[in-house]
Design an enzyme around this catalytic site. Structure first.
Site, PDB file in Angstrom:
ATOM      1  N   LYS A 204       0.842  -1.177   0.000  1.00  0.00           N
ATOM      2  CA  LYS A 204       0.000   0.000   0.000  1.00  0.00           C
ATOM      3  C   LYS A 204       0.888   1.241   0.000  1.00  0.00           C
ATOM      4  CE  LYS A 204      -3.518   2.386   2.630  1.00  0.00           C
ATOM      5  NZ  LYS A 204      -4.508   2.309   3.689  1.00  0.00           N
ATOM      6  N   ARG A 214     -10.610  10.505   1.543  1.00  0.00           N
ATOM      7  CA  ARG A 214     -10.555  11.164   2.860  1.00  0.00           C
ATOM      8  C   ARG A 214     -11.793  12.015   3.104  1.00  0.00           C
ATOM      9  NH1 ARG A 214      -3.946  11.274   2.963  1.00  0.00           N
ATOM     10  NH2 ARG A 214      -3.915   9.005   3.018  1.00  0.00           N
ATOM     11  N   ARG A 226       0.996  10.031   5.981  1.00  0.00           N
ATOM     12  CA  ARG A 226       1.193   8.608   6.246  1.00  0.00           C
ATOM     13  C   ARG A 226       2.489   8.066   5.636  1.00  0.00           C
ATOM     14  NH1 ARG A 226      -4.031   8.487   7.953  1.00  0.00           N
ATOM     15  NH2 ARG A 226      -5.762   8.550   6.467  1.00  0.00           N
ATOM     16  N   GLU A 242       7.173  -6.549   1.531  1.00  0.00           N
ATOM     17  CA  GLU A 242       5.968  -6.393   2.368  1.00  0.00           C
ATOM     18  C   GLU A 242       5.002  -7.557   2.131  1.00  0.00           C
ATOM     19  OE1 GLU A 242       5.093  -4.090   4.615  1.00  0.00           O
ATOM     20  OE2 GLU A 242       6.390  -2.357   4.260  1.00  0.00           O
ATOM     21  N   LYS A 257      -2.247  -1.547  -3.814  1.00  0.00           N
ATOM     22  CA  LYS A 257      -3.074  -0.349  -3.780  1.00  0.00           C
ATOM     23  C   LYS A 257      -2.205   0.893  -3.859  1.00  0.00           C
ATOM     24  CE  LYS A 257      -5.957   1.955  -0.494  1.00  0.00           C
ATOM     25  NZ  LYS A 257      -6.125   2.058   0.894  1.00  0.00           N
ATOM     26  N   SER A 283      -9.986   5.851  -4.841  1.00  0.00           N
ATOM     27  CA  SER A 283     -10.883   6.991  -5.045  1.00  0.00           C
ATOM     28  C   SER A 283     -10.390   7.981  -6.099  1.00  0.00           C
ATOM     29  CB  SER A 283     -11.103   7.706  -3.710  1.00  0.00           C
ATOM     30  OG  SER A 283      -9.866   8.100  -3.139  1.00  0.00           O
ATOM     31  N   TYR A 322     -15.047   1.247  -7.207  1.00  0.00           N
ATOM     32  CA  TYR A 322     -16.316   1.922  -6.920  1.00  0.00           C
ATOM     33  C   TYR A 322     -17.301   1.762  -8.077  1.00  0.00           C
ATOM     34  CZ  TYR A 322     -13.517   3.737  -3.134  1.00  0.00           C
ATOM     35  OH  TYR A 322     -12.712   3.815  -2.028  1.00  0.00           O
TER      36      TYR A 322
HETATM   37  C1  PBG Z   1      -7.427   3.434   5.372  1.00  0.00           C
HETATM   38  C2  PBG Z   1      -7.670   3.369   3.910  1.00  0.00           C
HETATM   39  C3  PBG Z   1      -7.450   4.374   2.941  1.00  0.00           C
HETATM   40  C4  PBG Z   1      -7.968   3.861   1.747  1.00  0.00           C
HETATM   41  C5  PBG Z   1      -8.429   2.580   2.014  1.00  0.00           C
HETATM   42  N1  PBG Z   1      -8.229   2.295   3.347  1.00  0.00           N
HETATM   43  C6  PBG Z   1      -6.936   5.737   3.078  1.00  0.00           C
HETATM   44  C7  PBG Z   1      -5.544   5.959   3.376  1.00  0.00           C
HETATM   45  O1  PBG Z   1      -4.747   5.057   3.576  1.00  0.00           O
HETATM   46  O2  PBG Z   1      -5.173   7.132   3.453  1.00  0.00           O
HETATM   47  C8  PBG Z   1      -8.014   4.589   0.436  1.00  0.00           C
HETATM   48  C9  PBG Z   1      -9.033   4.077  -0.530  1.00  0.00           C
HETATM   49  C10 PBG Z   1      -9.349   5.008  -1.642  1.00  0.00           C
HETATM   50  O3  PBG Z   1      -8.691   6.048  -1.852  1.00  0.00           O
HETATM   51  O4  PBG Z   1     -10.304   4.695  -2.374  1.00  0.00           O
HETATM   52  N2  PBG Z   1      -6.148   3.306   5.812  1.00  0.00           N
END
Ligand code: PBG
Length: 333
Positions: A204, A214, A226, A242, A257, A283, A322
């Site tokens: 990720k 968010r 993060r 990982e 991701k 997203s 989505y």
């Molecule tokens: C939570 C999480 C996030 C997403 C999925 N789980 C946000 C992040 O890590 O900042 C993002 C999913 C998306 O953007 O559609 N940790």
């Protein structure tokens, strides 16, 4: 001209012969996309009675518990494989108490969906604290404002148990803490959920493409970002490490991701492992296509199906998107 590829007619080399009609192209397609390849991420918010649109993700909403039930029934109807649930609690605190409260929004929603649908869809629970903490980080933080790995693991184990108890079929940790898969596996096993699999958000990245999420999940960090616990975009080997680590700790399936900007990572991970590989079309990937389509700059359906096909072509077995329900309808007609 590629007439050397086995023909005497210079205008019809092999490639063109095999793509001359839709049926011919379907016959020779190396990548298939079907409703069962898709999983729909959903947001459920406490204390609302009507769904709330997410402005940066046209067509996506924060569900009320009731509207979520309808959306889930629809998802089952069109034949997608599952849902990934995110909860947005009315109250947040420093440790994210609502994530594992039995009457917390996501656990109530899981119970309801499990009662409605039984095993018809795979109900996946995103396991993270960022939607539940008042500071918006994925774990508990020290007074100095640093995310504290090991106390966070204890929280994750408790949340995993609560989600499994509520009816989640799959636990999907997305917080990127070190040792999270092992801690969650141990927690689940200790509570007799030995049969509940873990889908690890293994690779990720710290991505700009999470922006709209968010807004959707109301989990933006209130300070810092993060980058210390999510992966650095230039790196590849780190993703493989990982993933290997998560599998060694007991992950049953792994995720990459975001998806589209990281197809090389999807391909390398898919080559390297023998567990199911998912990719999360996040997203920002959704928002980009929607924005361009709304301006009439691209053909929406064609672009959406192309992105999903590309993610499958790179090697993902399933795609979180989505567009899952809408794409499933297109694929069925
Ligand atoms: C939570 C999480 C996030 C997403 C999925 N789980 C946000 C992040 O890590 O900042 C993002 C999913 C998306 O953007 O559609 N940790």
């Amino acid at each position: 001209m590629t007439s050397g590829q086995g023909g005497t007619n210079p205008g019809f080399a092999r490639g063109r012969r095999l793509r001359s009609t839709p049926a011919m192209r379907r016959w020779t397609a190396q990548t298939r996309l079907a409703p069962a390849d898709l999983v729909l991420p959903v947001f459920v918010k406490q204390g609302i009675s009507e769904p709330v649109p997410i402005s940066s993700m046209p067509g996506v909403v924060q569900h009320s518990p009731e509207s979520l039930r309808k959306a889930a029934a629809e998802a089952a109807e069109v034949g997608i494989s599952g849902l990934m649930l995110f909860g947005i609690p009315a109250e947040k605190d420093a440790v994210g108490s609502q994530a594992d409260a039995a009457d917390g929004i996501v656990n109530v929603a899981l119970q309801q969906l499990r009662a409605d649908l039984g095993d018809e869809l795979v109900l996946m629970a995103d396991l993270c604290l960022c939607e539940y903490t008042d500071h918006g980080h994925c774990g508990v933080v020290t007074p100095a404002g640093v995310v504290d790995n090991d106390p966070t693991l204890d929280r994750y184990a408790a949340v995993a148990i609560a989600q499994a108890q509520a009816g989640a079929h799959v636990i999907a940790p997305s917080g990127m803490m070190d040792g999270q898969v092992a801690a969650i596996r141990a927690g689940l096993d200790s509570a007799a959920f030995t049969g509940t699999p873990i889908l690890a958000y293994a690779a990720k990245y710290a991505s700009g493409f999470y922006g709209p999420f968010r807004e959707a999940a109301e989990g933006a960090p209130q300070f810092g970002d993060r980058s210390t616990y999510q992966m650095d975009p230039p790196n590849t080997d780190e993703a493989l490490r990982e993933v290997a680590q998560d599998i060694a700790e007991g992950a049953d399936a792994v995720m990459v991701k975001p998806a589209g900007p990281y197809l090389d990572i999807v391909a390398r991970v898919a080559d390297a492992v023998d567990v199911p590989v998912s990719a999360y079309q996040v997203s920002g990937e959704y928002a980009m296509v929607e924005a361009a389509a709304a301006n009439g700059w691209i053909d929406r359906e064609r672009a959406v199906l192309e992105t999903l096909t590309a993610i499958r072509r790179a090697g993902a077995g399933s795609v979180l998107t989505y567009w899952a329900v809408e794409a499933a309808r297109w694929l069925r007609r």
